[in-house]
Write a protein that holds these residues in place. Structure first.
Motif, PDB file in Angstrom:
ATOM      1  N   PRO A 112       0.804  -1.232   0.000  1.00  0.00           N
ATOM      2  CA  PRO A 112       0.000   0.000   0.000  1.00  0.00           C
ATOM      3  C   PRO A 112       0.831   1.274   0.000  1.00  0.00           C
ATOM      4  CG  PRO A 112      -0.923  -1.598   1.516  1.00  0.00           C
ATOM      5  CD  PRO A 112       0.376  -2.171   1.046  1.00  0.00           C
ATOM      6  N   GLU A 113       2.041   1.215   0.554  1.00  0.00           N
ATOM      7  CA  GLU A 113       2.883   2.422   0.571  1.00  0.00           C
ATOM      8  C   GLU A 113       3.323   2.820  -0.835  1.00  0.00           C
ATOM      9  OE1 GLU A 113       5.590  -1.041   0.493  1.00  0.00           O
ATOM     10  OE2 GLU A 113       3.756  -0.533   1.619  1.00  0.00           O
ATOM     11  N   LYS A 114       3.205   1.902  -1.787  1.00  0.00           N
ATOM     12  CA  LYS A 114       3.588   2.191  -3.167  1.00  0.00           C
ATOM     13  C   LYS A 114       2.386   2.578  -4.029  1.00  0.00           C
ATOM     14  CE  LYS A 114       7.954   0.713  -2.829  1.00  0.00           C
ATOM     15  NZ  LYS A 114       9.138   1.561  -3.088  1.00  0.00           N
ATOM     16  N   TRP A 115       1.198   2.464  -3.477  1.00  0.00           N
ATOM     17  CA  TRP A 115      -0.002   2.766  -4.248  1.00  0.00           C
ATOM     18  C   TRP A 115      -0.163   4.278  -4.411  1.00  0.00           C
ATOM     19  CZ3 TRP A 115      -3.990  -0.813  -1.330  1.00  0.00           C
ATOM     20  CH2 TRP A 115      -3.604  -2.161  -1.514  1.00  0.00           C
ATOM     21  N   ASN A 116      -0.984   4.655  -5.341  1.00  0.00           N
ATOM     22  CA  ASN A 116      -1.217   6.079  -5.617  1.00  0.00           C
ATOM     23  C   ASN A 116      -2.703   6.388  -5.500  1.00  0.00           C
ATOM     24  OD1 ASN A 116      -1.186   8.727  -6.448  1.00  0.00           O
ATOM     25  ND2 ASN A 116      -0.846   8.250  -8.598  1.00  0.00           N
ATOM     26  N   LYS A 117      -3.118   6.775  -4.310  1.00  0.00           N
ATOM     27  CA  LYS A 117      -4.540   7.060  -4.102  1.00  0.00           C
ATOM     28  C   LYS A 117      -4.990   8.310  -4.856  1.00  0.00           C
ATOM     29  CE  LYS A 117      -4.047   9.691   0.210  1.00  0.00           C
ATOM     30  NZ  LYS A 117      -4.438   9.761   1.627  1.00  0.00           N
ATOM     31  N   ASN A 118      -4.043   9.142  -5.293  1.00  0.00           N
ATOM     32  CA  ASN A 118      -4.389  10.356  -6.043  1.00  0.00           C
ATOM     33  C   ASN A 118      -4.256  10.140  -7.550  1.00  0.00           C
ATOM     34  OD1 ASN A 118      -4.755  11.932  -3.646  1.00  0.00           O
ATOM     35  ND2 ASN A 118      -2.533  12.036  -3.458  1.00  0.00           N
ATOM     36  N   TYR A 119      -4.399   8.894  -7.983  1.00  0.00           N
ATOM     37  CA  TYR A 119      -4.123   8.578  -9.382  1.00  0.00           C
ATOM     38  C   TYR A 119      -4.972   9.393 -10.356  1.00  0.00           C
ATOM     39  CZ  TYR A 119      -8.401   5.779  -9.626  1.00  0.00           C
ATOM     40  OH  TYR A 119      -9.707   5.387  -9.628  1.00  0.00           O
ATOM     41  N   ARG A 120      -6.196   9.720  -9.983  1.00  0.00           N
ATOM     42  CA  ARG A 120      -7.050  10.476 -10.911  1.00  0.00           C
ATOM     43  C   ARG A 120      -6.554  11.907 -11.069  1.00  0.00           C
ATOM     44  NH1 ARG A 120     -13.393   8.783 -10.430  1.00  0.00           N
ATOM     45  NH2 ARG A 120     -13.236   8.706  -8.184  1.00  0.00           N
ATOM     46  N   ASP A 121      -6.156  12.506  -9.962  1.00  0.00           N
ATOM     47  CA  ASP A 121      -5.669  13.883 -10.033  1.00  0.00           C
ATOM     48  C   ASP A 121      -4.255  13.951 -10.606  1.00  0.00           C
ATOM     49  OD1 ASP A 121      -7.990  15.011  -8.906  1.00  0.00           O
ATOM     50  OD2 ASP A 121      -7.324  14.432  -6.909  1.00  0.00           O
ATOM     51  N   ASP A 122      -3.414  12.968 -10.267  1.00  0.00           N
ATOM     52  CA  ASP A 122      -2.042  12.982 -10.761  1.00  0.00           C
ATOM     53  C   ASP A 122      -1.976  12.834 -12.274  1.00  0.00           C
ATOM     54  OD1 ASP A 122      -1.198  13.304  -8.202  1.00  0.00           O
ATOM     55  OD2 ASP A 122      -0.361  11.299  -7.942  1.00  0.00           O
ATOM     56  N   ALA A 123      -2.991  12.203 -12.848  1.00  0.00           N
ATOM     57  CA  ALA A 123      -3.020  12.048 -14.301  1.00  0.00           C
ATOM     58  C   ALA A 123      -3.204  13.375 -15.008  1.00  0.00           C
ATOM     59  CB  ALA A 123      -4.133  11.087 -14.706  1.00  0.00           C
ATOM     60  N   LYS A 124      -3.563  14.414 -14.255  1.00  0.00           N
ATOM     61  CA  LYS A 124      -3.796  15.727 -14.853  1.00  0.00           C
ATOM     62  C   LYS A 124      -2.742  16.746 -14.415  1.00  0.00           C
ATOM     63  CE  LYS A 124      -7.354  14.395 -17.117  1.00  0.00           C
ATOM     64  NZ  LYS A 124      -7.244  14.254 -18.582  1.00  0.00           N
ATOM     65  N   ILE A 125      -1.575  16.273 -14.015  1.00  0.00           N
ATOM     66  CA  ILE A 125      -0.452  17.175 -13.753  1.00  0.00           C
ATOM     67  C   ILE A 125       0.214  17.475 -15.083  1.00  0.00           C
ATOM     68  CG2 ILE A 125       1.790  17.408 -12.627  1.00  0.00           C
ATOM     69  CD1 ILE A 125       0.703  15.659 -10.366  1.00  0.00           C
ATOM     70  N   ASN A 126       0.319  18.743 -15.432  1.00  0.00           N
ATOM     71  CA  ASN A 126       0.689  19.119 -16.794  1.00  0.00           C
ATOM     72  C   ASN A 126       2.183  19.163 -17.075  1.00  0.00           C
ATOM     73  OD1 ASN A 126      -1.930  20.024 -18.281  1.00  0.00           O
ATOM     74  ND2 ASN A 126      -2.110  20.862 -16.225  1.00  0.00           N
ATOM     75  N   CYS A 127       2.984  19.448 -16.072  1.00  0.00           N
ATOM     76  CA  CYS A 127       4.404  19.564 -16.388  1.00  0.00           C
ATOM     77  C   CYS A 127       5.273  19.117 -15.224  1.00  0.00           C
ATOM     78  CB  CYS A 127       4.767  20.976 -16.836  1.00  0.00           C
ATOM     79  SG  CYS A 127       4.670  22.236 -15.578  1.00  0.00           S
ATOM     80  N   TYR A 128       6.513  18.840 -15.558  1.00  0.00           N
ATOM     81  CA  TYR A 128       7.481  18.427 -14.545  1.00  0.00           C
ATOM     82  C   TYR A 128       7.833  19.615 -13.654  1.00  0.00           C
ATOM     83  CZ  TYR A 128       8.166  14.103 -17.167  1.00  0.00           C
ATOM     84  OH  TYR A 128       7.981  12.896 -17.794  1.00  0.00           O
ATOM     85  N   GLU A 129       8.316  19.308 -12.464  1.00  0.00           N
ATOM     86  CA  GLU A 129       8.623  20.361 -11.496  1.00  0.00           C
ATOM     87  C   GLU A 129       9.705  21.304 -11.999  1.00  0.00           C
ATOM     88  OE1 GLU A 129       9.519  18.527  -7.790  1.00  0.00           O
ATOM     89  OE2 GLU A 129       7.470  17.803  -7.453  1.00  0.00           O
ATOM     90  N   THR A 130      10.542  20.837 -12.912  1.00  0.00           N
ATOM     91  CA  THR A 130      11.596  21.707 -13.447  1.00  0.00           C
ATOM     92  C   THR A 130      11.061  22.712 -14.455  1.00  0.00           C
ATOM     93  OG1 THR A 130      12.088  19.887 -14.965  1.00  0.00           O
ATOM     94  CG2 THR A 130      13.523  20.139 -13.041  1.00  0.00           C
ATOM     95  N   GLY A 131       9.800  22.558 -14.855  1.00  0.00           N
ATOM     96  CA  GLY A 131       9.141  23.593 -15.627  1.00  0.00           C
ATOM     97  C   GLY A 131       9.185  23.404 -17.134  1.00  0.00           C
ATOM     98  N   THR A 132       8.494  24.317 -17.814  1.00  0.00           N
ATOM     99  CA  THR A 132       8.393  24.283 -19.270  1.00  0.00           C
ATOM    100  C   THR A 132       8.415  25.709 -19.817  1.00  0.00           C
ATOM    101  OG1 THR A 132       7.138  23.320 -21.096  1.00  0.00           O
ATOM    102  CG2 THR A 132       5.853  24.301 -19.303  1.00  0.00           C
ATOM    103  N   SER A 133       8.050  25.876 -21.075  1.00  0.00           N
ATOM    104  CA  SER A 133       8.196  27.170 -21.747  1.00  0.00           C
ATOM    105  C   SER A 133       7.449  28.277 -21.015  1.00  0.00           C
ATOM    106  CB  SER A 133       7.699  27.070 -23.192  1.00  0.00           C
ATOM    107  OG  SER A 133       6.429  26.472 -23.245  1.00  0.00           O
ATOM    108  N   PRO A 134       8.104  29.399 -20.773  1.00  0.00           N
ATOM    109  CA  PRO A 134       7.482  30.497 -20.010  1.00  0.00           C
ATOM    110  C   PRO A 134       6.270  31.119 -20.681  1.00  0.00           C
ATOM    111  CG  PRO A 134       9.869  30.729 -20.052  1.00  0.00           C
ATOM    112  CD  PRO A 134       9.526  29.651 -21.028  1.00  0.00           C
ATOM    113  N   CYS A 135       6.204  31.088 -22.017  1.00  0.00           N
ATOM    114  CA  CYS A 135       5.065  31.726 -22.689  1.00  0.00           C
ATOM    115  C   CYS A 135       3.769  31.019 -22.332  1.00  0.00           C
ATOM    116  CB  CYS A 135       5.280  31.741 -24.201  1.00  0.00           C
ATOM    117  SG  CYS A 135       5.643  30.121 -24.919  1.00  0.00           S
TER     118      CYS A 135
END
Length: 930
Positions: free
Chosen positions: A370-393
């Motif tokens: 269970p510690e490896k499961w992802n209970k936020n799987y529905r919301d995590d599927a809608k994360i748009n970019c990596y933490e290091t970021g993307t194009s500023p425009c």
């Protein structure tokens, strides 16, 4: 009862669940326990001591079956292995063939028996299907049953997850015959020479000659349990062969379908971003159905995503991005059902190293629980970019337009394609091309080298196509089912400004009947009545609104909601939800003596647009430092003012007005005085003679909150005949909110959820300035799109939390201080031309659009700093990303050919799962010894 470790993953897990459940018939209870042991998927329930009356399988069967029917099912003796005709069942149960057939048909109608004709005489033979997904699915397909027994939905939610969760980490590639198996969009693998027939939908459709469509069980489950994420219940499940006949004969909600109808359904599903899956539990080269669902809804996808075990559902393919071609438009990211595709950057760091993106951990060689499961799987599927970021425009734009995408299309001369891409996020690009405050350009990476790319001018050129009626892009307007929503889903937009127009556009695009109520005689709101025509030509507004009219939106002008018609009256007319976008329609007061003699900037602009004559004379002072104040000052010149002086609290670098607007005002002769605030208006005989101003020493406090401090000893008196005050705007609600629960802030704006825009009156949503205070057109447009998302969910029963699995469109800017630009087109920024003439005294817009040559030159200045990267450990190989890419930048590769293997539910455990689990265990043990 449900094990504790699963409770966090079962929404509403107390709904319909047993609470000290008891069966009054002791004999039936004993029989039910045997039946549970015979058919349950949970291996623990094959032991008598583990089956209690509180076991979900027990209490559900007790509700659905009579004692006689329980005995009847026990006569099969084994799960699935035995197939019996009605005559054989009669013999086993000591009853007539007719009676046995009657009972079998009734149990099959419930969904606890299945039949086929796969014997030498092609005679109907009954058998016990897999408990879940088999019987659980069939019960959910029976609308009458689920209405009478909504607990079926809770059971399906439970039983399609908990038993699988115990073994999910031990499932080999291909799923081991446990349920469903992703099959790619066929166009995405046509170029792959290694592809095999089992990986193509055409193979399965051509294999069978009988089809039926049924209401999606997962969508129905979510609706009944109030957990829907916006995917509305309808005919999405496809049954083939004997299963098609079974669903129709057993009075499920199925209906026959032709091959052409099935192909149309599959095409609509791909447009809607739904994943194709085939059943993978009946053995090699055999299926009973095709699923079209989303990660937000689908139980089959849920198992792999919740338990972080993609082997349960992934196809043989993985998506890969060609970064040279990718322009970070983000459309592949938006459609990716599992969040495998995310936006990142293609520029290296200053030290020359590439950004390394993390991959999802897999259970192949790691202990899993269970510690490896992802209970936020529905919301995590809608994360748009990596933490290091993307194009500023893209990050800086409030509507997060695909800037790199339409700039690249413009460079290639694909202007209509560029317009379509823009309109996915902004239905008023020509308006924005004229008045946008260009936050994308403020953060453009190219600006670190010389000058930002002239993004807005490129958009203005593209959007100019709309000004010619024959070139207008009218999007297809229909719901996910290919139809229009009926009048029972009628929605209202109140206010025809940029937020309301945007909401109307996207609601119509999604197939809703929309009525826009506007108190003025013409649409546009502040675009028409608050922005002078020398900045925004009225023909531009009309052209883009004509598109919304053509799409089928109804407009009712000269209608003020609250005065001419009330919300309650509209509810009685059938309106199910309201998007209120009435804007900030009047000016704020300065609170100084004789202010009643001054004119608010908003009122002045409205008057001057109605009458382009010389409505002013003498010296004019404008108070304010924002874009509206600049518009007021420039309009005052055109309206006959002898001279115009603008006074504002802010210093030159603090002024909220756009720098180019300030520069244009100065070029026209307007004098700007910084760091002054009004103290008193001077007057004689009711006429203004001057204004006294005091020096402002500070505008904001240490937290950057507005808190001006004045030096009352340093004052100036300025002679003038007119004072125009433009220090902010205020709403005018009238009687609109009478009888509602909507709460207002001190500044008069409505209190609403910042994501959903929903107010305390649940059917009222707000957007634009009336939601967040006075901002810009693009901010209001972004609200309109989000309003559509919320209203779509709200008007359909069972959609629950309006945020569940929602794309929050949160983007992070890449670190502009840690990038290396190795090469670039060194052309200078292009400048638009101007028409000849005296612009300072004309209401005509003298600004010209770029020429086609300028557009291409400017577009090639883009550094293309963003790109999509796919986490191949998370990718399930559905191919939906390829359907959205307009740049041939993302493709499927057959990285996991073993995933095509198919097993029967009986063979999977022995032939696939156990051998794989043994190898996995040995890998884990070996790695520990290292």
């Amino acid at each position: 009862m449900i094990p504790e470790k699963y409770r966090n993953y079962l929404f509403n897990d107390n709904d319909f669940l047993p609470q000290d459940y008891h069966c009054d018939d002791a004999e039936k209870a004993a029989l039910l326990k045997k039946l549970v042991m015979m058919i349950a998927d949970d291996r623990d329930l094959h032991k008598a001591e583990n089956v209690t009356e509180n076991t979900p399988d027990f209490w559900l069967l007790d509700r659905l079956l009579t004692k006689e029917e329980v005995k009847f099912m026990l006569s099969f003796r084994k799960k699935r292995a035995v197939k019996l005709t009605a005559a054989q069942l009669g013999e086993r149960n000591l009853m007539s063939t007719y009676r046995a057939e009657t009972i079998a048909e009734h149990i099959a109608e419930i969904g606890l028996l299945e039949f086929d004709f796969e014997n030498k005489d092609h005679e109907k033979q009954y058998f016990v299907p897999k408990w879940v997904v088999g019987s659980g699915e069939y019960m959910m397909m029976n609308g009458r049953l689920t209405e009478e027994h909504p607990e079926v939905a809770t059971f399906f939610n439970y039983a399609s997850m908990v038993p699988v969760g115990k073994n999910a980490h031990m499932v080999p590639p291909g799923g081991g015959g446990l349920g469903m198996h992703v099959i790619p969009v066929e166009k995405a693998i046509e170029h792959v020479s290694e592809s095999v027939s089992l990986e193509k939908l055409s193979h399965w459709l051509n294999k069978y000659d009988k089809y039926a469509v049924d209401v999606c069980s997962c969508r129905r489950q979510q609706r009944i349990r109030g957990e829907g994420g916006g995917d509305i219940e309808d005919y999405y499940c496809i049954a083939v062969g004997d299963m098609a006949q079974y669903l129709i004969d057993t009075k499920k909600d199925a209906k026959p379908a032709s091959y052409e109808e099935i192909m149309a359904l599959l095409e609509r599903s791909e447009k809607s971003g739904f994943v194709h899956q085939i059943t993978n539990l009946d053995g090699e080269d055999k299926i009973v159905g095709i699923c079209n669902c989303s990660n937000t809804t689908c139980n089959a996808l849920r198992t792999s995503q919740l338990f972080n075990t993609p082997n349960l559902s992934a196809s043989a393919y993985r998506a890969h991005v060609d970064h040279e071609k990718c322009v970070a438009c983000g459309k592949c990211v938006e459609v990716c059902p599992v969040g495998a595709a995310k936006l990142g950057q293609k520029l290296c760091r200053k030290d020359g190293s590439e950004v390394i993106y993390p991959k999802t951990e897999l259970p192949d060689e790691v202990k899993w629980g269970p510690e490896k499961w992802n209970k936020n799987y529905r919301d995590d599927a809608k994360i748009n970019c990596y933490e290091t970021g993307t194009s500023p425009c893209k990050t800086a734009c409030p509507a997060h337009l695909a800037v790199q995408g339409y700039v690249r299309m413009a460079a290639e001369g694909r202007y209509l394609d560029a317009l379509k891409l823009i309109k996915q996020d902004n239905p008023l690009p020509a308006v924005c091309g004229a008045v946008c405050n260009r936050r994308c350009e403020d953060r453009c990476t190219r600006g670190l080298i010389d000058s930002p790319v002239a993004i807005d001018e490129i958009k203005k050129f593209i959007a100019a196509q709309e000004l010619k009626a024959e070139n207008r892009y009218i999007p297809e307007c229909c719901n996910e089912h290919g139809d229009q929503w009926g009048e029972e889903f009628r929605v209202a937009v109140i206010g025809a400004g940029p937020a309301g127009l945007s909401a109307a556009y996207y609601l119509r695009e999604k197939g809703y009947p929309v009525t826009v109520f506007e108190k003025n005689a013409e649409p546009g709101g502040m675009l028409r009545y608050g922005i002078p025509s020398f900045r925004l030509d009225r023909r531009v507004i009309d052209a883009e609104i004509d598109v919304i009219r053509t799409m089928g939106a109804e407009f009712r002008f000269n209608t003020e909601v609250g005065r001419d018609v009330t919300l309650d009256q509209l509810r009685k007319e059938g309106y199910k939800a309201f998007f209120v976008a009435i804007g900030m329609q009047t000016g704020r007061k300065a609170g100084i003596p004789n202010e009643e003699l001054a004119v608010s900037g908003v009122d002045f602009l409205r008057h001057s647009e109605a009458d382009h004559g010389k409505i002013l004379s003498g010296k004019t002072v404008v108070i304010g430092g924002g874009n509206v104040a600049i518009d007021v000052a420039r309009t005052a010149l055109r309206a006959g003012a002898e001279s115009v002086d603008l006074y504002c609290l802010e210093g030159p670098s603090e002024m909220p007005a756009a720098a180019d607007e300030v520069a244009e005002a100065k070029e026209e002769g307007i004098v700007i005085h910084n760091c002054w605030g009004p103290k008193e208006i001077l007057a004689e005989d009711g006429k203004i003679t001057g204004i006294v101003l005091k020096q402002c020493t500070e505008v904001f406090d240490k937290n950057h909150a507005f808190h001006p401090i004045y030096d009352e000893t340093n004052i100036v008196t300025v002679p003038c005949e007119n004072v125009l005050i433009s220090i902010g705007q205020a709403p005018v609600w009238g009687n609109l909110l009478d009888g509602t629960k909507v709460e207002l802030r001190r500044n008069g704006t409505a209190v609403a959820d910042p994501v959903t825009l929903q107010t305390a009156e649940t059917d009222i949503f707000v957007g634009g300035d009336i939601n967040h205070g006075a901002k810009f057109a693009i901010d209001a447009i972004a609200d309109g799109r989000e309003g559509m998302v919320s209203m779509h969910r709200f008007v359909h029963p069972g959609q629950g939390d309006l945020k569940l699995g929602r794309d929050l469109r949160n983007f992070i800017e890449l670190d502009r201080d840690d990038i290396q630009v190795e090469s670039y087109d060194n052309a200078k920024r292009q400048a638009p031309g101007m028409k000849p003439g005296d612009a300072a005294h004309s209401y005509e817009d003298f600004r010209l659009a770029f020429t086609e040559e300028q557009v291409r030159k400017e577009a090639n200045r883009c550094l293309k700093c963003g790109a999509t990267t796919v986490d191949v450990n998370r990718c399930i190989g559905c191919g939906l990303c390829t359907t959205r890419c307009e740049f041939d930048a993302i493709h499927l590769q057959r990285d996991m050919p073993q995933n095509t293997r198919m097993y029967s539910a009986e063979d999977g455990m022995v032939k696939a799962i156990l051998p794989y689990a043994l190898k996995r265990e040995l890998k884990i043990r070996f790695s520990k010894k290292q």
